[in-house]
Each structure stands twice: as C-alpha cells, then as structure tokens.
Design an enzyme around this catalytic site. Structure first.
Site, PDB file in Angstrom:
ATOM      1  N   ASP A  45       0.840  -1.203   0.000  1.00 40.01           N
ATOM      2  CA  ASP A  45       0.000   0.000   0.000  1.00 40.01           C
ATOM      3  C   ASP A  45       0.875   1.252   0.000  1.00 40.01           C
ATOM      4  O   ASP A  45       0.508   2.274  -0.584  1.00 40.01           O
ATOM      5  CB  ASP A  45      -0.911  -0.008   1.229  1.00 40.01           C
ATOM      6  N   GLY A  46       2.029   1.159   0.669  1.00 38.02           N
ATOM      7  CA  GLY A  46       2.960   2.295   0.689  1.00 38.02           C
ATOM      8  C   GLY A  46       3.405   2.661  -0.731  1.00 38.02           C
ATOM      9  O   GLY A  46       3.560   3.842  -1.053  1.00 38.02           O
ATOM     10  N   ASN A 120      -4.927   8.447   2.142  1.00 41.85           N
ATOM     11  CA  ASN A 120      -5.166   7.732   3.401  1.00 41.85           C
ATOM     12  C   ASN A 120      -5.651   8.675   4.504  1.00 41.85           C
ATOM     13  O   ASN A 120      -6.742   8.502   5.021  1.00 41.85           O
ATOM     14  CB  ASN A 120      -3.878   7.066   3.908  1.00 41.85           C
ATOM     15  N   GLU A 121      -4.793   9.635   4.865  1.00 40.60           N
ATOM     16  CA  GLU A 121      -5.153  10.477   6.006  1.00 40.60           C
ATOM     17  C   GLU A 121      -4.243  11.691   6.159  1.00 40.60           C
ATOM     18  O   GLU A 121      -3.164  11.759   5.561  1.00 40.60           O
ATOM     19  CB  GLU A 121      -5.153   9.697   7.331  1.00 40.60           C
ATOM     20  N   ARG A 146      -6.406  18.209  23.685  1.00 36.46           N
ATOM     21  CA  ARG A 146      -5.049  18.141  24.246  1.00 36.46           C
ATOM     22  C   ARG A 146      -4.637  16.681  24.226  1.00 36.46           C
ATOM     23  O   ARG A 146      -5.365  15.823  24.747  1.00 36.46           O
ATOM     24  CB  ARG A 146      -5.002  18.667  25.681  1.00 36.46           C
ATOM     25  N   ASP A 148      -1.750  13.608  22.102  1.00 34.92           N
ATOM     26  CA  ASP A 148      -0.642  13.356  21.168  1.00 34.92           C
ATOM     27  C   ASP A 148      -0.958  13.827  19.750  1.00 34.92           C
ATOM     28  O   ASP A 148      -0.058  14.208  19.011  1.00 34.92           O
ATOM     29  CB  ASP A 148      -0.320  11.851  21.131  1.00 34.92           C
ATOM     30  N   ALA A 183      -4.368   9.449  21.763  1.00 33.91           N
ATOM     31  CA  ALA A 183      -4.076   9.628  23.194  1.00 33.91           C
ATOM     32  C   ALA A 183      -4.463  11.016  23.717  1.00 33.91           C
ATOM     33  O   ALA A 183      -3.602  11.797  24.131  1.00 33.91           O
ATOM     34  CB  ALA A 183      -2.590   9.351  23.453  1.00 33.91           C
TER      35      ALA A 183
HETATM   36  P1  NAP Z   1       4.992   2.446   6.797  1.00 36.45           P
HETATM   37  O1  NAP Z   1       5.126   2.949   8.204  1.00 36.45           O
HETATM   38  O2  NAP Z   1       6.176   1.885   6.109  1.00 36.45           O
HETATM   39  O3  NAP Z   1       3.794   1.362   6.678  1.00 36.45           O
HETATM   40  C1  NAP Z   1       2.689   1.402   7.452  1.00 36.45           C
HETATM   41  C2  NAP Z   1       1.817   0.164   7.184  1.00 36.45           C
HETATM   42  O4  NAP Z   1       0.513   0.635   6.845  1.00 36.45           O
HETATM   43  C3  NAP Z   1       2.273  -0.739   6.044  1.00 36.45           C
HETATM   44  O5  NAP Z   1       2.143  -2.080   6.447  1.00 36.45           O
HETATM   45  C4  NAP Z   1       1.300  -0.407   4.930  1.00 36.45           C
HETATM   46  O6  NAP Z   1       1.044  -1.507   4.065  1.00 36.45           O
HETATM   47  C5  NAP Z   1       0.046  -0.125   5.718  1.00 36.45           C
HETATM   48  N1  NAP Z   1      -0.952   0.672   5.030  1.00 36.45           N
HETATM   49  C6  NAP Z   1      -0.824   1.789   4.282  1.00 36.45           C
HETATM   50  N2  NAP Z   1      -2.016   2.215   3.859  1.00 36.45           N
HETATM   51  C7  NAP Z   1      -2.939   1.335   4.325  1.00 36.45           C
HETATM   52  C8  NAP Z   1      -4.341   1.231   4.210  1.00 36.45           C
HETATM   53  N3  NAP Z   1      -5.053   2.127   3.536  1.00 36.45           N
HETATM   54  N4  NAP Z   1      -4.946   0.192   4.822  1.00 36.45           N
HETATM   55  C9  NAP Z   1      -4.260  -0.734   5.517  1.00 36.45           C
HETATM   56  N5  NAP Z   1      -2.920  -0.691   5.675  1.00 36.45           N
HETATM   57  C10 NAP Z   1      -2.276   0.345   5.081  1.00 36.45           C
HETATM   58  O7  NAP Z   1       4.458   3.663   5.943  1.00 36.45           O
HETATM   59  P2  NAP Z   1       3.975   3.717   4.455  1.00 36.45           P
HETATM   60  O8  NAP Z   1       4.105   2.381   3.808  1.00 36.45           O
HETATM   61  O9  NAP Z   1       4.623   4.899   3.819  1.00 36.45           O
HETATM   62  O10 NAP Z   1       2.429   4.013   4.682  1.00 36.45           O
HETATM   63  C11 NAP Z   1       1.997   5.223   5.254  1.00 36.45           C
HETATM   64  C12 NAP Z   1       0.774   4.885   6.007  1.00 36.45           C
HETATM   65  O11 NAP Z   1       1.136   4.198   7.191  1.00 36.45           O
HETATM   66  C13 NAP Z   1      -0.011   6.065   6.520  1.00 36.45           C
HETATM   67  O12 NAP Z   1      -0.833   6.605   5.507  1.00 36.45           O
HETATM   68  C14 NAP Z   1      -0.781   5.451   7.673  1.00 36.45           C
HETATM   69  O13 NAP Z   1      -2.076   4.974   7.277  1.00 36.45           O
HETATM   70  C15 NAP Z   1       0.053   4.267   8.096  1.00 36.45           C
HETATM   71  N6  NAP Z   1       0.536   4.461   9.457  1.00 36.45           N
HETATM   72  C16 NAP Z   1       0.055   3.640  10.415  1.00 36.45           C
HETATM   73  C17 NAP Z   1       0.421   3.826  11.728  1.00 36.45           C
HETATM   74  C18 NAP Z   1      -0.160   2.926  12.763  1.00 36.45           C
HETATM   75  O14 NAP Z   1      -0.968   2.054  12.401  1.00 36.45           O
HETATM   76  N7  NAP Z   1       0.193   3.098  14.037  1.00 36.45           N
HETATM   77  C19 NAP Z   1       1.302   4.839  12.096  1.00 36.45           C
HETATM   78  C20 NAP Z   1       1.787   5.654  11.091  1.00 36.45           C
HETATM   79  C21 NAP Z   1       1.384   5.465   9.762  1.00 36.45           C
HETATM   80  P3  NAP Z   1       2.121  -2.113   3.047  1.00 36.45           P
HETATM   81  O15 NAP Z   1       3.043  -2.951   3.875  1.00 36.45           O
HETATM   82  O16 NAP Z   1       1.261  -2.925   2.130  1.00 36.45           O
HETATM   83  O17 NAP Z   1       2.814  -0.973   2.351  1.00 36.45           O
END
Ligand code: NAP
Length: 264
Positions: A45-46, A120-121, A146, A148, A183
C-alpha cells in the site's frame, strides 16, 4: 494503452516490474511516465501511496492498478503469480472504474494557504510536547483537544493509521471523513469526545492550533514540519482517485483477508 509503473524497489518487486514490461510490450502497451492511462504499482500500500503522490495532478485522466508483493494490500487487487492473467485482461477487456473519496486539507499560515489531497489520512501532532488545538465542526466550536494528535482519514485510509487508533472501518462508497484522536488527555480540566467521529461530505472541520507551536503534519506517508499555522480545514475532496478493476474484489473481502484471514 499507455502505462507508468512504480515498484517498491525490493528484489521481488523489481523482478515483477521487468516481467510486467515484457508482457505489456508483447501486447502492444507503451510506457509513458508523463501522461499514462494506467498507473501500475508493484509493492505494498505504501508503494500505491507513492504512485498516487506522483500522479495526483492527473487524477481525472489516470486509473490505478495495484499488484502486491507483500501481505494483502488494500489498494492492490493482484498477486505476484497473476501477472499474465492481469495483462491478458488489460489487453482484452474494459475494466470497471471504481472511484474512492480523497481528503482535502487546507493549511493556512501567515504566508498563505496550501491545499493537499490525502489518499489515506492527514495526521497532526506537535513537534514539542502535547498538541493543543481547538476543533470546530461546521464553524461551531466543538472541543479543545489536548493530547498526542489527531488523525483525519478517508474511507480507504480507515484501515490504516485510523484502525490502529480504534476508529471504524468505512466502506469507500461512503463519501465521508473520520476524525480519530491519538491519546487525548481527559480529566476534570481537559475533555474531548473520546470516540472517533464520521462527518459527511457536506460537513467540514477546522483545527485551530497555537500558531507559535511547531507542528508535525502528515499527508499519507509524507511528513512536514510547519510553524505559524493559524488553521487547518478538512473536508471530503471534490476529486477522487480511480482504480481500474479487471475483476471484482469486494471491499469487505479485503478487510476479512487482511485482518481476520483464514476460513470460519
Ligand atoms: P509504513 O510505516 O512503512 O507502513 C505502514 C503500514 O501501513 C504498512 O504495512 C502499509 O502496508 C500499511 N498501510 C498503508 N495504507 C494502508 C491502508 N489504507 N490500509 C491498511 N494498511 C495500510 O508507511 P507507508 O508504507 O509509507 O504508509 C503510510 C501509512 O502508514 C499512513 O498513511 C498510515 O495509514 C500508516 N501508518 C500507520 C500507523 C499505525 O498504524 N500506528 C502509524 C503511522 C502510519 P504495506 O506494507 O502494504 O505498504
């Protein structure tokens, strides 16, 4: 058909890219990185988020197709051993075009207004300590936050960061945005709703932080640090992302396979 291809850069994704190019050439498709009809993402997804960032100014003209090389991706319909089937369908059939809502984020500072579109967000945190910000809904004060941070997600982003925060998963046919807290501090002095909220397309919310504070702003995988932010307005965007669907893959099947797995 003109296509652009982006892969995650790991060995498997690079090998699949080569295979894709070979199969595509044999079917008369041409590579066009500047104005493609189809954008192919090979990875996770990334990788799709990066492909979206690269082509976000051409959303009216491009459709995305995702091939995943890791666990099941939300934005990817195809597995690594299905390339020939996909290319055959791309050469012989007209795909269903599925459109998903995006989030429009307008950030106002003393030097002007910048608009971003998130797939995504949008994530807001404070660089130094607790985030303090007023939340308004439809121009009415709602709460003083107030904690995180705050995450405002699209329906397809609801399975990403939002899900980790206990937010609901939204079907992408719902044109809505979801506000989730990270949080929050809740005691006799500070109070927020605590639950995530889902706003329809005709609503909007404004976040008013302390302009003196340095903020961490996330748009999908992109991270910015900004000072002097006077307000941030979020609403469902007018434009949408289009996926070319060459076979049905219902959203709830993706959710089940990604988070529950197996058979009952
Ligand atoms: P990353 O930190 O390398 O990966 C975050 C994980 O989120 C990866 O496993 C990615 O899947 C998965 N992901 C991304 N979009 C998704 C979706 N729409 N539905 C389900 N899983 C999803 O960062 P990145 O790959 O650049 O992705 C950025 C995304 O990470 C942000 O948009 C945010 O949604 C997510 N994120 C999650 C958290 C958390 O859950 N605590 C914290 C920060 C960011 P793949 O392995 O298939 O790439």
């Amino acid at each position: 058909m003109k296509y652009a291809l982006l892969d995650r850069g790991d060995q498997l994704s690079r090998a699949l890219s080569e295979e894709f190019h070979t199969l595509a050439k044999a079917r008369g498709f041409t590579v066009n990185e500047s104005s493609p009809d189809i954008v192919v993402s090979i990875g996770g997804d990334g990788t799709l988020l990066q492909a979206y960032q690269r082509f976000k100014d051409q959303l009216a003209n491009v459709s995305f197709v995702g091939i995943h090389t890791g666990h099941l991706g939300f934005y990817a319909d195809w597995k690594k051993d299905e390339l020939t089937e996909l290319l055959d369908l791309m050469a012989s059939s007209t795909p269903q075009k599925v459109q998903y809502p995006l989030l429009q984020v307008e950030i106002s500072t003393s030097s002007g207004r910048t608009v971003y579109l998130a797939l995504n967000e949008f994530t807001l945190k404070s660089v130094d300590g607790t985030l303090v910000a007023a939340l308004h809904i439809n121009d009415e004060p709602f709460e003083m936050f107030r904690g995180d941070g705050i995450v405002i997600s699209t329906p397809t982003g609801s399975t990403g960061y939002n899900k980790s925060l206990g937010g609901a998963i939204l079907h992408p046919s719902l044109e809505a945005l979801q506000i989730a807290e990270i949080a929050s501090i809740n005691n006799r002095v500070y109070r927020t709703l605590g639950s995530s909220m889902i706003l329809p397309k005709h609503h909007h919310c404004d976040i008013v932080p302390d302009p003196e504070k340095k903020l961490y702003i996330g748009i999908d995988h992109l991270v910015l640090q900004m000072s002097g932010v006077s307000s941030i307005t979020c609403r469902v965007a007018e434009s949408k992302i289009t996926f070319a669907r060459y076979r049905p893959y219902p959203f709830w099947n993706r959710v089940r396979e990604a988070f529950i797995g197996g058979s009952m």
